[in-house]
Design a protein around this motif. Structure first.
Motif, PDB file in Angstrom:
ATOM      1  N   GLN A 124       0.783  -1.144   0.074  1.00 30.21           N
ATOM      2  CA  GLN A 124      -0.106  -0.014  -0.001  1.00 30.21           C
ATOM      3  C   GLN A 124       0.883   1.231  -0.165  1.00 30.21           C
ATOM      4  O   GLN A 124       2.057   1.185   0.339  1.00 30.21           O
ATOM      5  N   SER A 196      -3.354   1.424  -6.046  1.00 27.30           N
ATOM      6  CA  SER A 196      -3.206   2.132  -4.616  1.00 27.30           C
ATOM      7  C   SER A 196      -4.564   1.743  -4.031  1.00 27.30           C
ATOM      8  O   SER A 196      -4.549   1.280  -2.560  1.00 27.30           O
ATOM      9  N   LEU A 197      -5.844   1.706  -4.438  1.00 29.00           N
ATOM     10  CA  LEU A 197      -6.911   1.457  -3.944  1.00 29.00           C
ATOM     11  C   LEU A 197      -7.129   0.001  -3.513  1.00 29.00           C
ATOM     12  O   LEU A 197      -7.610  -0.134  -2.513  1.00 29.00           O
ATOM     13  N   ALA A 200      -5.458  -1.083  -0.295  1.00 29.24           N
ATOM     14  CA  ALA A 200      -6.073  -0.132   1.015  1.00 29.24           C
ATOM     15  C   ALA A 200      -7.308  -0.586   1.191  1.00 29.24           C
ATOM     16  O   ALA A 200      -7.735  -0.642   2.433  1.00 29.24           O
ATOM     17  N   ILE A 201      -8.031  -0.968   0.513  1.00 27.69           N
ATOM     18  CA  ILE A 201      -9.363  -1.831   0.685  1.00 27.69           C
ATOM     19  C   ILE A 201      -9.076  -2.888   1.642  1.00 27.69           C
ATOM     20  O   ILE A 201      -9.752  -3.211   2.748  1.00 27.69           O
ATOM     21  N   GLY A 204      -7.187  -1.482   4.987  1.00 31.21           N
ATOM     22  CA  GLY A 204      -8.158  -0.563   6.087  1.00 31.21           C
ATOM     23  C   GLY A 204      -7.212   0.381   6.880  1.00 31.21           C
ATOM     24  O   GLY A 204      -6.225   0.665   6.235  1.00 31.21           O
ATOM     25  N   LEU A 208      -6.340   3.132   3.941  1.00 26.05           N
ATOM     26  CA  LEU A 208      -7.754   3.451   3.343  1.00 26.05           C
ATOM     27  C   LEU A 208      -8.229   4.875   3.533  1.00 26.05           C
ATOM     28  O   LEU A 208      -8.619   5.798   2.684  1.00 26.05           O
ATOM     29  N   GLU A 209      -7.712   5.520   4.656  1.00 23.72           N
ATOM     30  CA  GLU A 209      -7.881   6.908   5.164  1.00 23.72           C
ATOM     31  C   GLU A 209      -6.919   7.931   4.116  1.00 23.72           C
ATOM     32  O   GLU A 209      -7.493   8.834   3.775  1.00 23.72           O
ATOM     33  N   VAL A 211      -5.787   6.879   0.852  1.00 22.87           N
ATOM     34  CA  VAL A 211      -5.764   6.471  -0.520  1.00 22.87           C
ATOM     35  C   VAL A 211      -6.437   7.550  -1.482  1.00 22.87           C
ATOM     36  O   VAL A 211      -6.101   7.613  -2.544  1.00 22.87           O
ATOM     37  N   TRP A 212      -7.201   8.353  -0.826  1.00 28.11           N
ATOM     38  CA  TRP A 212      -7.702   9.557  -1.715  1.00 28.11           C
ATOM     39  C   TRP A 212      -6.688  10.029  -2.304  1.00 28.11           C
ATOM     40  O   TRP A 212      -6.697  10.699  -3.469  1.00 28.11           O
TER      41      TRP A 212
END
Length: 241
Positions: A124, A196-197, A200-201, A204, A208-209, A211-212
């Protein structure tokens, strides 16, 4: 399903397969080698990503163009080198391929005596505490925009002429490798929202926070590359006119 629909589906399936390979081998090398200080190190991880592109370019390039990256597809859309329908199909294939690869990688990690994904990660991306050098959010955004710009502009340039077709895969793969060499210590190097997504899924939490950033910055870098490419091509045509 008619022949035209089958043709469209083949492109999307090709993007699924290509992105699956990129994420499994690129992120897998990062996770299983012990990170940048592990057995493979920065160069090895960078080569895993780059060689994945090379392999897939000569495997599915004649089917879909081997984007295997929503940022590349976005640039092609903005420069009118692909349709909106294809863009949506490509991105769906890319994201699903990345998710499938991360699921397989997690299964591999959990089947070995490695301490699970909490210990190895899934390749990640991150900034701040998740960056090897503690890169700030602003610094990470800048890095991802610049690296994606360089990568996507190269991809657009080398695929613009059929004369470059025989070497395009190598050029794009090497470019991905060299942007990774710089970016891995900073953010882990995204330049690819799907890549990247997906990890991250499954990870978590912080991954995940954050990844935007690894979705927005690569898309912005790709948009800038598309604008620059259109400007350069337009000027070239005007000179030749």
């Amino acid at each position: 399903m008619n022949l035209s629909e089958v043709s469209f589906m083949k492109k999307y399936v090709a993007e699924f397969i290509g992105t699956f390979v990129l994420v499994l081998f690129g992120c897998g090398t990062a996770a299983l080698s012990g990170g940048i200080g592990g057995v493979t190190g920065i160069v090895g991880i960078a080569l895993a990503f780059g060689l994945s592109i090379v392999a897939m370019a000569y495997c599915i390039g004649n089917v879909s163009g081997c984007h295997i990256n929503p940022a590349v597809s976005f640039a092609m859309l903005l420069s009118k080198r692909m349709s909106g329908k294809d863009f949506v199909g490509y991105v769906i294939g890319q994201v699903l391929g990345a998710i499938a690869a991360s699921a397989v990688l997690m299964a591999i990690v959990n089947s070995a005596d490695l301490g699970g994904i909490a210990a190895t990660g899934l390749g990640q991306n991150g900034f701040g505490e998740a960056s090897a050098v503690g890169l700030s959010m602003g610094g990470a955004f800048l890095v991802e925009v610049v690296l994606t710009f360089v990568f996507v502009l190269t991809a657009m340039g080398v695929t613009a002429s059929e004369k470059m077709g025989s070497v395009a895969g190598v050029v794009i793969g090497l470019t991905l490798a060299f942007v990774h060499i710089m970016g891995i210590p900073l953010t882990g190097t995204s330049v690819n929202p799907a890549r990247s997504l997906a990890p991250a899924i499954f990870m978590g939490g912080q991954a995940l926070e954050q990844v935007w950033l690894f979705i927005v910055a690569p898309l912005l870098g790709a948009a800038i590359a598309a604008l620059v490419w259109v400007f350069l091509v337009k000027n070239k045509k005007e000179e030749l006119a």
